[in-house]
Design a protein around this motif. Structure first.
Motif, PDB file in Angstrom:
ATOM      1  N   LYS A   7     -10.512  -9.682  -9.310  1.00 50.44           N
ATOM      2  CA  LYS A   7     -10.289 -10.561 -10.450  1.00 50.44           C
ATOM      3  C   LYS A   7     -11.620 -11.010 -11.044  1.00 50.44           C
ATOM      4  CE  LYS A   7      -6.017 -12.166  -8.273  1.00 50.44           C
ATOM      5  NZ  LYS A   7      -5.242 -13.323  -7.765  1.00 50.44           N
ATOM      6  N   TYR A  32      -9.396  -4.724  -3.743  1.00 53.80           N
ATOM      7  CA  TYR A  32      -8.377  -4.771  -4.792  1.00 53.80           C
ATOM      8  C   TYR A  32      -7.197  -5.613  -4.327  1.00 53.80           C
ATOM      9  CZ  TYR A  32     -11.118  -0.869  -6.538  1.00 53.80           C
ATOM     10  OH  TYR A  32     -12.140  -0.090  -6.990  1.00 53.80           O
ATOM     11  N   PRO A  33      -6.631  -6.389  -5.236  1.00 53.24           N
ATOM     12  CA  PRO A  33      -7.019  -6.522  -6.648  1.00 53.24           C
ATOM     13  C   PRO A  33      -8.307  -7.342  -6.810  1.00 53.24           C
ATOM     14  CG  PRO A  33      -5.258  -8.049  -6.160  1.00 53.24           C
ATOM     15  CD  PRO A  33      -5.455  -7.213  -4.916  1.00 53.24           C
ATOM     16  N   THR A  46      -6.710  -3.323 -10.264  1.00 54.96           N
ATOM     17  CA  THR A  46      -5.820  -3.077  -9.126  1.00 54.96           C
ATOM     18  C   THR A  46      -6.187  -1.830  -8.343  1.00 54.96           C
ATOM     19  OG1 THR A  46      -4.296  -1.921 -10.624  1.00 54.96           O
ATOM     20  CG2 THR A  46      -3.897  -4.269 -10.231  1.00 54.96           C
TER      21      THR A  46
END
Length: 308
Positions: A31, A28-29, A101
Motif C-alpha cells: 500500500k 503483497y498487498p 496486489t
C-alpha cells in the motif's frame, strides 16, 4: 571442524531462505500514499486530458453559426474565424492511494484538475482597437474540470472509471468586446461518468476505447459520448523517441460527428515527466468551450508535458 562449518553454513542458508520467503509472502498487498507514475497513462491526444500543453497554429479555420431567428445568425460566430487561436491548458492528475496486489497488478484512487484556455490572435480593426489593425491577444473562453477516478492495472491492460465536472466560461475580453449583458446558451456545464479500457502492445502501440454518460438532464445536454484512439511510442530508453497517434471523440450533443485529433513528433526525456513536441492536427467540432457546435480545423505545433 568441517562438520561444524558445514552445519553453520546450512543454518545460515536456511535462515536466508526463510527470510526471503517471509519477504515474498509479506510484500503483497503493498500500500502506498501518493505513489509515482500512473497505472493508467494519460491520453496525450485527448483535448480534455489533464496535462500542460500549448499550441501554435499557423492554419486555423472555423465554420458554423448559431441561428438567432428565422433569418439572422449570431455575427460573433463569424468573427471567431479571424486570425488564429492559441489553445493552452494547465492541469495534472495524481494518484493518492495505490494497492499493489502482485507484480503488474494494482489499483489506485486519485484526482485531476485542469483548465483549458483559448486565446484568439488577430488584427483588430474594430472601434475598440487602440491602433487600427493592431495585433491583439484576447481570451475567448476557459473551461475548468475536476475529476475523481479509479484505475486498475492487469499486466498490459489498464482500466479507468472516472467522474468529472466541467464548466465553461467566456473570457472577460470577449464579454467586453461584444458588450454581453445577458445569458448565453451553454451546454458545457455538466457532470459525466465514463469508463475507459486500454491495452499496451510490446511493439510500443497503445489502443484504447471509452464510453460515457452525462448525468445532467437531457434538456441541458445530450447524454452519451464515446472515444477511441491509438498511440505509438518508440520502444527503448533513448533520450528522444518517435511518437504518433490519433484520437477520435464522439458526442451525442454534436450528433456523434467525430472530432479527430492526430499528431506525430518526438518525446524528449527518460522519465515519466517527458516533454513531447508534435505536428498537431485537428478536424471536427470545437473540442472545448461554449461554441462546440462550430466545426474547426487546424495544423500547427503542439507541446505537451505531464508534471506528475
Amino acid at each position: 571442524m568441517r562438520v561444524a562449518l558445514l552445519t553453520g553454513a546450512l543454518c545460515l542458508l536456511s535462515l536466508a531462505v526463510r527470510s526471503q520467503s517471509a519477504t515474498d509472502t509479506t510484500a503483497y498487498p503493498r500500500k502506498e500514499w501518493f505513489p509515482k507514475n500512473h497505472l493508467f497513462a494519460p491520453i496525450l491526444l485527448d483535448p480534455l486530458e489533464a496535462q500542460v500543453y500549448g499550441s501554435a497554429l499557423p492554419y486555423f479555420n472555423t465554420t458554423g453559426e448559431r441561428r438567432i431567428n428565422a433569418t439572422d445568425f449570431d455575427k460573433r460566430d463569424r468573427e471567431l474565424n479571424q486570425g488564429t487561436i492559441v489553445p493552452f491548458a494547465f492541469g495534472f492528475h495524481k494518484p493518492f492511494y495505490r494497492v499493489t496486489t502482485a507484480p503488474g497488478q494494482a489499483h489506485e484512487f486519485g484526482l485531476d484538475v485542469a483548465s483549458y484556455t483559448q486565446f484568439q490572435v488577430f488584427n483588430d480593426t474594430s472601434r475598440l482597437a487602440k491602433k487600427p489593425g493592431q495585433l491583439v491577444y484576447k481570451i475567448i473562453n476557459t473551461d475548468y474540470r475536476l475529476s475523481f477516478w479509479y484505475n486498475l492495472r492487469r499486466g498490459r491492460n489498464s482500466y479507468r472509471i472516472r467522474l468529472y465536472h466541467i464548466s465553461s466560461h467566456l473570457g472577460d475580453d470577449y464579454v467586453i468586446r461584444y458588450q454581453l449583458n445577458y445569458y448565453t446558451p451553454n451546454a458545457v456545464n455538466y457532470e459525466l461518468l465514463d469508463f475507459t479500457a486500454s491495452r499496451d502492445f510490446p511493439i510500443g502501440l497503445r489502443v484504447y476505447g471509452n464510453v460515457g454518460v452525462c448525468t445532467r438532464n437531457t434538456r441541458e445536454r445530450d447524454r452519451f459520448n464515446a472515444q477511441v484512439g491509438a498511440y505509438y511510442r518508440q520502444p527503448g530508453s533513448m533520450r528522444q523517441r518517435l511518437v504518433a497517434g490519433i484520437d477520435a471523440k464522439f458526442w451525442q450533443q454534436t450528433d456523434f460527428k467525430p472530432g479527430i485529433h492526430a499528431g506525430v513528433g518526438y518525446e524528449l526525456g527518460r522519465s515519466s515527466q517527458n516533454l513531447t513536441a508534435m505536428l498537431d492536427m485537428y478536424y471536427g467540432y470545437r473540442p472545448y468551450g461554449q461554441y462546440e457546435y462550430q466545426t474547426v480545423s487546424w495544423v500547427g505545433l503542439g507541446l505537451y508535458f505531464n508534471p506528475f
